[in-house]
Scaffold this active site. Structure first.
Site, mmCIF file in Angstrom:
data_model
loop_
_atom_site.group_PDB
_atom_site.id
_atom_site.type_symbol
_atom_site.label_atom_id
_atom_site.label_comp_id
_atom_site.label_asym_id
_atom_site.label_seq_id
_atom_site.Cartn_x
_atom_site.Cartn_y
_atom_site.Cartn_z
ATOM 1 N N LYS A 71 0.805 -1.235 0.000
ATOM 2 C CA LYS A 71 0.000 0.000 0.000
ATOM 3 C C LYS A 71 0.839 1.287 0.000
ATOM 4 C CE LYS A 71 -4.193 -1.767 2.178
ATOM 5 N NZ LYS A 71 -5.226 -1.499 3.188
ATOM 6 N N ASP A 107 -10.029 3.128 2.333
ATOM 7 C CA ASP A 107 -10.113 2.418 3.623
ATOM 8 C C ASP A 107 -10.810 3.274 4.689
ATOM 9 O OD1 ASP A 107 -8.921 0.004 2.881
ATOM 10 O OD2 ASP A 107 -6.906 0.749 3.303
#
Ligand code: ATR
Length: 284
Positions: A71, A107
């Site tokens: 990420k 997220d």
């Protein structure tokens, strides 16, 4: 689903990805909407990440999700990073648009969407305690700060990381980093407790990251863990009259938001949630 020359391609890049529930959830979403799209999982080593991104780009993938451990590392391979991802310091969703790769992060927004829809909680003016200071804590705390939380206190085993994250959040809200020893007092004064560590995750079902006696009836307790669906922390919280929120919704809505970015259509969230639950039950 018929796979044809014109099928649009999306996917997931991570290591490992074998147990990911995203392919089942996202392919169901495409099929539910009658879209000729497909979502595939790719297990990519760190050394191969740049090549994989270049490959997905030249093969015309419309977008892809990025999961652990890529990420942060994926960011250097993209053309543009949206503000959410910049501030969180990580990308979980890439969109290919006019030959450019745009990185975003769903997220935190996925977490907040799930929290609001499932519990009705209004974060404005509320006091929040976050357990953990890793990637998930960064995404959630940034989003809560931007949504108007009045105070965010970060509790972490490694206190320095809690302090660094708190300092970052001070641009938007009152924030401080505290040690686990100070957690109980902070929780007694809080409206929302968010658990972002792996404590209590399958197979360590008896793990509880805080003293259960600090939990109380005016608290909403959110645990990002979704395996098990109800962690010991959530059981202890419920027993003391607190409202509880499990991590399944974050997984669902971060995917739903990625779907919406890629396709420009509303995600069939209800159906996605059903297949997600079913798939998790099947894996025990
Ligand atoms: P994620 O992306 O899921 O947030 P991460 O970035 O590796 O994963 O962060 C894991 C977090 O859980 C960290 O805050 C970590 O604490 P440290 O910073 O002290 O390492 C926390 N954590 C993991 N295992 C833990 C444990 N057994 N007890 C307490 N905290 C734990």
């Amino acid at each position: 689903m018929k796979l044809e020359a014109e099928t649009e391609k999306t996917g997931l890049v991570g290591h490992p990805v074998a147990h990911s529930k995203s392919p089942v959830m996202m392919n169901e979403a495409f099929s539910q909407e009658g879209l000729p799209w497909i979502y595939l999982a790719f297990d990519v080593d760190s050394e191969e990440l740049g090549q994989a991104v270049a490959g997905l780009k030249s093969l015309g993938f419309r977008g892809w999700n990025v999961t652990l451990p890529h990420k942060v590392a994926v960011m250097e391979h993209l053309d543009e990073i949206e503000e959410s991802a910049q501030e969180i310091g990580a990308v979980n969703t890439v969109i290919q648009q006019d030959g450019r790769l745009i990185g975003t992060n769903t997220d935190g927004a996925g977490y907040l969407e799930s929290l609001v829809r499932e519990t009705g909680f209004d974060v404005k003016g509320r006091r929040v305690v976050i357990l953990g200071a890793g990637g998930a804590a960064r995404a959630v705390s940034y989003t809560l700060a931007r949504a108007g939380a009045e105070q965010i206190r970060i509790v972490n085993r490694t206190e320095k990381k809690a302090q660094d994250l708190a300092e970052h959040l001070r641009r938007w809200t009152r924030a401080d980093g505290i040690s686990p020893g100070e957690a109980s007092i902070a929780i007694r004064e809080a409206d929302l407790l968010v658990q972002t560590t792996s404590v209590g995750m399958h197979p360590h079902l008896e793990g509880c990251p805080v003293d259960p006696a600090s939990l109380h009836g005016d608290l909403l307790v959110s645990d990002l863990i979704y395996r098990p669906r109800q962690t010991r922390l959530l059981r202890e919280a419920k027993a003391r009259g607190a409202q509880v929120h499990s991590g399944l919704g974050m997984l669902l809505y971060q995917g739903a938001l990625a779907f919406e970015r890629w396709t420009g259509r509303r995600a069939p969230v209800k159906r996605m949630g059903e297949v997600l639950k079913q798939s998790l039950e099947e894996s025990g």
